[in-house]
Write an enzyme that holds these catalytic residues in place. Sequence first.
Site, PDB file in Angstrom:
ATOM      1  N   SER A   1     -58.318  88.594  22.183  1.00 34.52           N
ATOM      2  CA  SER A   1     -58.165  89.672  22.868  1.00 34.52           C
ATOM      3  C   SER A   1     -57.193  89.369  24.073  1.00 34.52           C
ATOM      4  O   SER A   1     -56.956  90.507  24.738  1.00 34.52           O
ATOM      5  CB  SER A   1     -59.879  89.934  23.580  1.00 34.52           C
ATOM      6  OG  SER A   1     -60.200  88.857  24.419  1.00 34.52           O
TER       7      SER A   1
ATOM      8  N   HIS B   1     -52.010  80.414  31.782  1.00 34.80           N
ATOM      9  CA  HIS B   1     -50.624  80.750  31.872  1.00 34.80           C
ATOM     10  C   HIS B   1     -50.017  80.756  33.260  1.00 34.80           C
ATOM     11  O   HIS B   1     -50.801  80.420  34.233  1.00 34.80           O
ATOM     12  CB  HIS B   1     -50.147  82.181  31.614  1.00 34.80           C
ATOM     13  CG  HIS B   1     -50.843  83.269  31.985  1.00 34.80           C
ATOM     14  ND1 HIS B   1     -50.465  83.804  33.546  1.00 34.80           N
ATOM     15  CD2 HIS B   1     -51.923  84.022  31.922  1.00 34.80           C
ATOM     16  CE1 HIS B   1     -51.117  84.720  33.887  1.00 34.80           C
ATOM     17  NE2 HIS B   1     -51.789  84.949  32.991  1.00 34.80           N
TER      18      HIS B   1
ATOM     19  N   CYS C   1     -57.482  85.898  32.901  1.00 33.79           N
ATOM     20  CA  CYS C   1     -56.894  84.654  32.413  1.00 33.79           C
ATOM     21  C   CYS C   1     -56.935  83.512  33.530  1.00 33.79           C
ATOM     22  O   CYS C   1     -57.526  83.891  34.566  1.00 33.79           O
ATOM     23  CB  CYS C   1     -55.367  85.058  32.172  1.00 33.79           C
ATOM     24  SG  CYS C   1     -54.988  86.002  30.693  1.00 33.79           S
TER      25      CYS C   1
END
Length: 417
Positions: free
Chosen positions: A320, A325, A343
């Site tokens: 999803s 990152h 995230c």
Amino acid sequence: MSHSPRIHTILSCTLLVVAGGAGASACGSDSHPLSSKPYDAAGQIAFNGPVGNKKANPDQPLEVTAQGKDARITDVTATDAAGRYVAGELSADGSRWHSTTPLAADTAYEVKISTEDSDGAPGHKALTFQTGAAKAKALKVEFGPQAGTYGVGQPVTAKLSAPVKDKRARAVVERALTVRSTPAVEGAWHWADSETLHYRPKEYWPAGATIEATSRLAGIKVDDRLRGTATKPLRLKTGDKIEAVVNASSHWMTIYRNGEEINSIPVTTGKAGYSTRNGVKVVLGKEYFVRMRGTSIGIPTGSSDSYDLPVYYATRVTHSGEYVHAAPWSAGSHGYANVSHGCVGMSTGNAAWFYNTVRQGDIVRTINSYGETMPTFGNGYGDWNISWKKWREGSVLLAGTREGQSPADAARLRPQV
């Protein structure tokens, strides 16, 4: 019938004197029926297999019956050209044997039959035949992931070309799918849905292991509508055990290699309403550049939460869109606050290091977040988020058995599924 004559009573042995004074017994070992060479038992049995060059119906069970009141079947062994045995049952009185597992289609078989007569003299007969083509639809199996080297959290998957819902049919599929690792570990299949199985060990795979998945489903009848086909085997290797632990409350990520800490990085995780999922996730892949938009997770354009950002060094952990990152725009929050949309963000340098350190199958575990637990299936690999006991319950062959008990052990204690 060309076997030794029946001898009901042996009274004595007479010593014969021959030249040179040597003695020899008149009762040689060949005089007893149990020591005689097995005779051709063709006249003592009836077999329901094909005649001549005809091929057998693979859906029809094999049957061997004894003929005549003096004949008794003592053993039947049926194998195919690959050496696979056909399970069967022999009646207590030796009058009948029949197969209890399906035959494979388009396969050569040999049936070895042992008998005895009323005196116990042994008979033997070997029969061969070929099965015909299957009328059922082909059931294909595709193992995953692709061959290569992975992290120790990578499950093995088996994707079926058609749904299998019946419990007995699932048992046929499971028995035919084998996963072995070197070094050996305890593991089990779990039905994620009617078309997908996942295999994982009790704990993570050992570092530096070799994992091989094979199928013996070719030609095997799964149910009235499906028959297995040949499957390409899979061979995987594991690298070092890399585990990243993301602590959402302290805003730090600690990375371990084979149990030893190798780095600790300040991060930001999901803010209120977008909390990062707790639990174990498995690295799905790495993308140097990703365009991340709020619309991809349901945030409408123009909303105060809307975003459209170029993202680098993105390591994906859910389907999803949850990544680890680079997030240089939130540098002031790294190590201090959770401001992302789910995230795990960090500096570009730290993200590059993480990106270059991990591989597919490595472990990212989030703790102390307000988010829900990563689901077991459907959004990546959450396979490690349920107990080993519950995982075993997802196997048709192991459900209800004790830990450490194999399907073969279980079969001795309860009827076959």
